[in-house]
Structure formats: C-alpha cells, structure tokens
Scaffold this active site. Structure first.
Site, PDB file in Angstrom:
ATOM      1  N   ARG A  54      17.343  -2.863 -36.398  1.00  0.00           N
ATOM      2  CA  ARG A  54      17.112  -3.930 -37.382  1.00  0.00           C
ATOM      3  C   ARG A  54      18.352  -4.758 -37.680  1.00  0.00           C
ATOM      4  NH1 ARG A  54      13.274  -0.230 -37.884  1.00  0.00           N
ATOM      5  NH2 ARG A  54      15.044   1.115 -37.491  1.00  0.00           N
ATOM      6  N   THR A  55      19.479  -4.089 -37.923  1.00  0.00           N
ATOM      7  CA  THR A  55      20.651  -4.848 -38.370  1.00  0.00           C
ATOM      8  C   THR A  55      21.081  -5.831 -37.281  1.00  0.00           C
ATOM      9  OG1 THR A  55      21.307  -2.998 -39.750  1.00  0.00           O
ATOM     10  CG2 THR A  55      22.985  -4.668 -39.316  1.00  0.00           C
ATOM     11  N   ARG A 105      29.684  -2.952 -36.444  1.00  0.00           N
ATOM     12  CA  ARG A 105      29.201  -1.638 -36.914  1.00  0.00           C
ATOM     13  C   ARG A 105      30.012  -0.589 -36.169  1.00  0.00           C
ATOM     14  NH1 ARG A 105      23.070   0.461 -37.314  1.00  0.00           N
ATOM     15  NH2 ARG A 105      23.294  -0.734 -39.244  1.00  0.00           N
ATOM     16  N   HIS A 133      27.328  -0.347 -46.262  1.00  0.00           N
ATOM     17  CA  HIS A 133      26.453  -1.206 -45.455  1.00  0.00           C
ATOM     18  C   HIS A 133      26.059  -2.377 -46.365  1.00  0.00           C
ATOM     19  CE1 HIS A 133      23.674  -2.592 -42.575  1.00  0.00           C
ATOM     20  NE2 HIS A 133      22.999  -1.490 -42.298  1.00  0.00           N
TER      21      HIS A 133
HETATM   22  C1  NCD Z   1      20.611   2.364 -41.765  1.00  0.00           C
HETATM   23  C2  NCD Z   1      22.026   2.532 -41.273  1.00  0.00           C
HETATM   24  O1  NCD Z   1      22.337   2.226 -40.123  1.00  0.00           O
HETATM   25  O2  NCD Z   1      22.830   2.948 -42.101  1.00  0.00           O
HETATM   26  N1  NCD Z   1      19.823   1.579 -40.941  1.00  0.00           N
HETATM   27  C3  NCD Z   1      19.806   0.221 -41.142  1.00  0.00           C
HETATM   28  O3  NCD Z   1      20.784  -0.452 -40.939  1.00  0.00           O
HETATM   29  N2  NCD Z   1      18.675  -0.329 -41.600  1.00  0.00           N
HETATM   30  C4  NCD Z   1      19.951   3.590 -42.217  1.00  0.00           C
HETATM   31  C5  NCD Z   1      19.896   4.780 -41.324  1.00  0.00           C
HETATM   32  O4  NCD Z   1      20.384   4.783 -40.197  1.00  0.00           O
HETATM   33  O5  NCD Z   1      19.307   5.777 -41.769  1.00  0.00           O
END
Ligand code: NCD
Length: 304
Positions: A54-55, A105, A133
C-alpha cells in the site's frame, strides 16, 4: 521549495501542519477527479528496503495522478545497498541527483532522519523500523475525520502490537494534538512504550491501558487493529507466545457501538475475521483509498 520540507516524524508537525495536510488532502479528491497535473515534470524516487504494497503503490499512484514520474528499484536485493554493501549515505547521495523527492522505508529506527541529513532534496519517511510511519498516521487521521466528521471528542482504541507497530506510534503521537480519549489494548509483552503513554498524558488526554480486546472495543468510536509484527521479534518464541491473541471475531461486533468504525493499516494476518469485511463497521479498504489523496497532499505541499 514547498510549505513542508521533509516529513520524518509526526512529532515535527504542529496541529496547524496536520490540519493543512488534511485540508489539502480533501482538495486532492477533486484534483484527482479532474486529473490536474500539478506536479508535471517532478520525479519521486522510492527507496524501499522493506516489503510494501500500500505505502509504495499509493505514493506512486499519488505522484502519477499529479502528473509526476516515479523511479525505484523493484527489490532491494538488486540495488547496490542490498547486493554490494553500499552505505545508506552513499545511496542517498546518489539518488538525490536523480529525483526531486525521496520516499524511504528502512528496517532501522532513525534511518529516515539519517537519509534526510545526507539528502539535498526533501525526504519522506515511509516507515523507519518499529519507530514511526508518519504518512500512515496522516491518512489514518484523514480517514477518521472524513468518516466521523471530526476527530475531537472521539474515543479511539489502538489495539494489537503497540510495541513493534510503527503505525500506532505515529498515530498516538499525532493524537496528542486532539481532544480524544484513548484506550491502549495490547498483550502485556506488546504494550505501548512508556514514553508515548507519558506524551499522551502530558497532552492532557484520558488514557486507559488494558490487556484484552473485549475491554477496549465496547466504548470505542474507532477501533484501530494492528498485526503482530512477527519480523521485529528478536526471538521467534516470543512471537509464538502472543500470536493469535487479539483477534476481532465476527461475534464480537455485537459488543460495538452502533456507529463504531474499524480501521487497520493492513496487511492483516488473522486479527480481523474476514466476515467483518462486509459489515458497515469495516472501513479498512476505504482507509487504503485515503492513502492516495493524503500522499498527493504531502507531495504537493513538499514539491509545489
Ligand atoms: C504497516 C507498516 O508497514 O508498518 N503497513 C502499512 O504501511 N500500511 C503495517 C504493518 O506492516 O503491519
């Protein structure tokens, strides 16, 4: 340079900054619909040293919808950082020559801050270890505001892995800017860091800490579920001891307030019964959609 420079920690933002981003995200619903290319010619580099669906894709979708371009490696293993031992500093000093903004990331706490020190272009933190995040917290706030009308006055329950979950760290810190009641629900081993609980209390919020899901969900207007972060446990036996706890079952829905909404940053493992998905409480896929306009707003405020 835009109104914002970097976006590293939610703590760097004031309430005014947050309101500005959320208001801009609302305007982006129309910008997206009209396909206005306001970032035509700008380039965004994605440096993802950890898995993401998603990100990364919502950042890419946001940039493409605004008329910009995106670049990044398909897998960290094919980059020099993954395959040849290049330092983060050198990777950043290289990529900043190719792009107008870097979205990063990385598995280490503090990594986005380090990247920003070496970059001459803006840096956006898309997840730094278990620490933060911030763009997820902003899209969470955007979702709550849109779905409930406002954030102030709500009772919000953060549930699941509050120790290793970076989304709940950023979201909790963002909520210090609002007048909300908070329940923190986690197994004892996965409790929220005392420093964040202290911040919430210092902000004057009423905070309740519980070790079971039942106690958290009855009074909440927003139930924010999270995945137990298996990959961050130093010892897999510690994960085995807590896995499977904190599952929201379909039958639990009868305990909820009528208008309570359930959010989740996703991905989920077993903490949300799929039978919940078709109920009016389930808002996690609408929350996914909010990721695009929120990230459009962030890119615009940084690059325009
Ligand atoms: C999260 C993350 O990467 O911290 N995912 C996200 O970015 N929507 C949550 C997760 O990995 O559980």
């Amino acid at each position: 340079m835009g109104v914002l420079h970097n976006l590293i920690s939610i703590q760097d933002l004031t309430r005014e900054h947050i309101d500005m981003i959320l208001d801009r995200a609302t305007e982006m619903e129309e910008v997206a619909a009209l396909r206005r290319k306001i970032l035509d010619g700008k380039i965004m580099a994605c440096l993802f040293f950890e898995p993401s669906t998603r990100t990364r894709l919502s950042f890419e979708s946001a940039m493409l919808r605004l008329g910009g371009s995106v670049l990044g490696f398909a897998d960290v293993g094919v980059s020099s950082a993954g395959g040849k031992g290049e330092t983060l500093a050198d990777t950043i000093r290289t990529v900043e020559r190719y792009a107008d903004v870097i979205v990063i990331r990385h598995p280490l706490d503090g990594s986005a801050r380090v990247a920003a020190e070496f970059a001459n272009c803006p840096v956006i933190n898309a997840g730094s270890g278990a620490e933060e995040h911030p763009t997820q917290a902003l899209l969470d706030l955007y979702s709550i505001r849109k779905m409930k009308g406002s954030i102030d006055g709500l009772h919000i329950a953060l549930c699941g892995d509050l120790k290793y979950g970076r989304t709940v760290h950023s979201l909790a810190m963002a909520l210090t800017e609002y007048n909300v009641e908070i329940t923190l629900a986690a197994p004892e081993q996965l409790a929220m860091k005392p420093s964040i609980i202290a911040e919430l209390k210092r902000a004057g919020l009423s905070v309740r800490v519980v070790n079971d899901l039942d106690g958290a969900i009855r009074q909440a207007d927003v139930i924010y579920m999270t995945r137990i972060q298996r990959e961050r446990f130093p010892d897999i036996r510690e994960y085995d001891a807590v896995k499977g706890r904190f599952r929201l079952k379909y039958e639990d829905l009868e305990l909820l307030k009528e208008n309570a909404i359930i959010l989740h940053p996703l991905p989920r493992v077993d903490e949300l019964d799929p039978r919940i998905d078709t109920t009016p409480h389930a808002k996690y896929f609408d929350q996914v959609e909010a990721g695009v306009v929120t990230r459009m707003a962030i890119l615009d405020l940084i690059l325009s």
